[in-house]
Design an enzyme around this catalytic site. Structure first.
Site, mmCIF file in Angstrom:
data_model
loop_
_atom_site.group_PDB
_atom_site.id
_atom_site.type_symbol
_atom_site.label_atom_id
_atom_site.label_comp_id
_atom_site.label_asym_id
_atom_site.label_seq_id
_atom_site.Cartn_x
_atom_site.Cartn_y
_atom_site.Cartn_z
ATOM 1 N N SER A 79 0.827 -1.197 0.000
ATOM 2 C CA SER A 79 0.000 0.000 0.000
ATOM 3 C C SER A 79 0.870 1.259 0.000
ATOM 4 O O SER A 79 1.644 1.471 -0.933
ATOM 5 C CB SER A 79 -0.964 -0.044 1.182
ATOM 6 O OG SER A 79 -1.968 0.938 1.056
ATOM 7 N N ALA A 80 0.790 2.079 1.055
ATOM 8 C CA ALA A 80 1.686 3.236 1.135
ATOM 9 C C ALA A 80 3.137 2.789 1.144
ATOM 10 O O ALA A 80 4.015 3.477 0.614
ATOM 11 C CB ALA A 80 1.377 4.052 2.388
#
Length: 303
Positions: free
Chosen positions: A143-144
């Site tokens: 994700s991030a």
């Protein structure tokens, strides 16, 4: 592939996501930390340490020595820690024999772009300064943390540091200007996120330069030439699906070896559902094989 498994995990995620609707950042952080469980690293050696001046967990199977993994956790740059990142890092350690460092980089909104990338580059630099061969280092994130993986490599390359052997990213963000079509087409299908959720995370992390910088939107405006081979794994139910597709295309345009895997009917960072979802275990097996092959190839080029 089990439709029953996919339906069950998507329903459970959709229900759990309801608790985040009105949560503050502090409440989100506390809730996300509950994802870190003692059995995540069962059977492995785990040491609290620092890397690049930041807290980290060093995770290893002491019977094996396949190389080194720098792991960057997810959480929209707003939540998560080296403890939450240990879950997926440990699964990669089990499958590869790598020694992993799960890094606790600085979070937004207290520390905006490029603070996290500066932290992860410092961690990578320290591995090199300890004498690690870059051909025996890989980097991964979800994700991030997938977004941060790309930013880390860009900053490291521009600083003249040698590239690691490979990168694996699970459901990465890649365009904080949010131009991807899936932010609309997957609205209501994604069991975890809505477009508004992604807008919230983007707003917390963007600095004075906004979204039109290589660090903020590497999949849209980054110069990706010279990066190591990539494996991107994502699910078809994600509002961030377009970010993975965009990143893969831009890497290919930059002559970077890239493999994009889109698994149907599964949610954001679906490999984290190992043990619950057959597709998750299979994806982690493929990620491990990819890393092993790239490490072998990189070392072989030096012989």
């Amino acid at each position: 592939m089990s439709k029953a498994q996919r339906d069950a995990v998507n329903a459970a995620i959709r229900e759990a996501a309801k608790s985040l609707v009105a949560a503050t950042i502090d409440e989100r952080r506390a809730l996300f930390e509950t994802r870190a469980r003692p059995d995540d690293t069962r059977g492995l050696t785990v040491v609290e340490t620092t890397l690049g001046g930041r807290p980290a967990l060093e995770i290893a199977d002491e019977t094996r020595d396949a190389g080194m993994l720098l792991y960057l956790h997810g959480g929209g740059y707003v939540v998560g820690s080296h403890r939450t990142g240990a879950r997926l890092a440990a699964e990669l350690v089990r499958r590869t024999g790598l020694r992993a460092w799960s890094l606790d980089y600085r979070l937004a909104p207290e520390h905006r772009i490029p603070a996290a990338a500066q932290d992860s580059v410092a961690a990578y630099r320290e591995l090199l300064e300890r004498g690690a061969d870059p051909a025996r280092i890989v980097i991964a994130g979800d994700s991030a943390g997938g977004h941060l993986t790309v930013g880390t490599l860009l900053l490291a390359r521009d600083a003249g540091l040698p590239m690691p052997a490979a990168a694996v990213v699970f459901s990465p963000m890649s365009d904080l200007a949010m131009t991807g079509a899936s932010l609309t087409t997957k609205e209501g299908i994604d069991p975890l996120f809505t477009r508004a959720d992604i807008e919230f995370f983007a707003a917390q992390q963007l600095g004075e330069d906004g979204a039109d910088t290589p660090i903020a939107s590497p999949g849209r405006v980054g110069d990706l030439r010279g990066l190591p081979p990539f494996l991107i794994q994502t699910g078809s139910y994600e509002v961030l699906l377009s970010d993975s597709v965009l990143l893969a295309g831009r890497l290919a345009e930059a002559d970077v070896d890239v493999t994009l895997e889109v698994v149907g009917g599964v949610p954001h960072v679906f490999p984290d559902l190992f043990g619950q979802l057959d597709e998750a275990d299979a994806a982690l097996d493929r990620a491990a094989a990819f890393l092993a092959a790239r490490l072998d190839a990189a070392v072989g080029q030096l012989l």
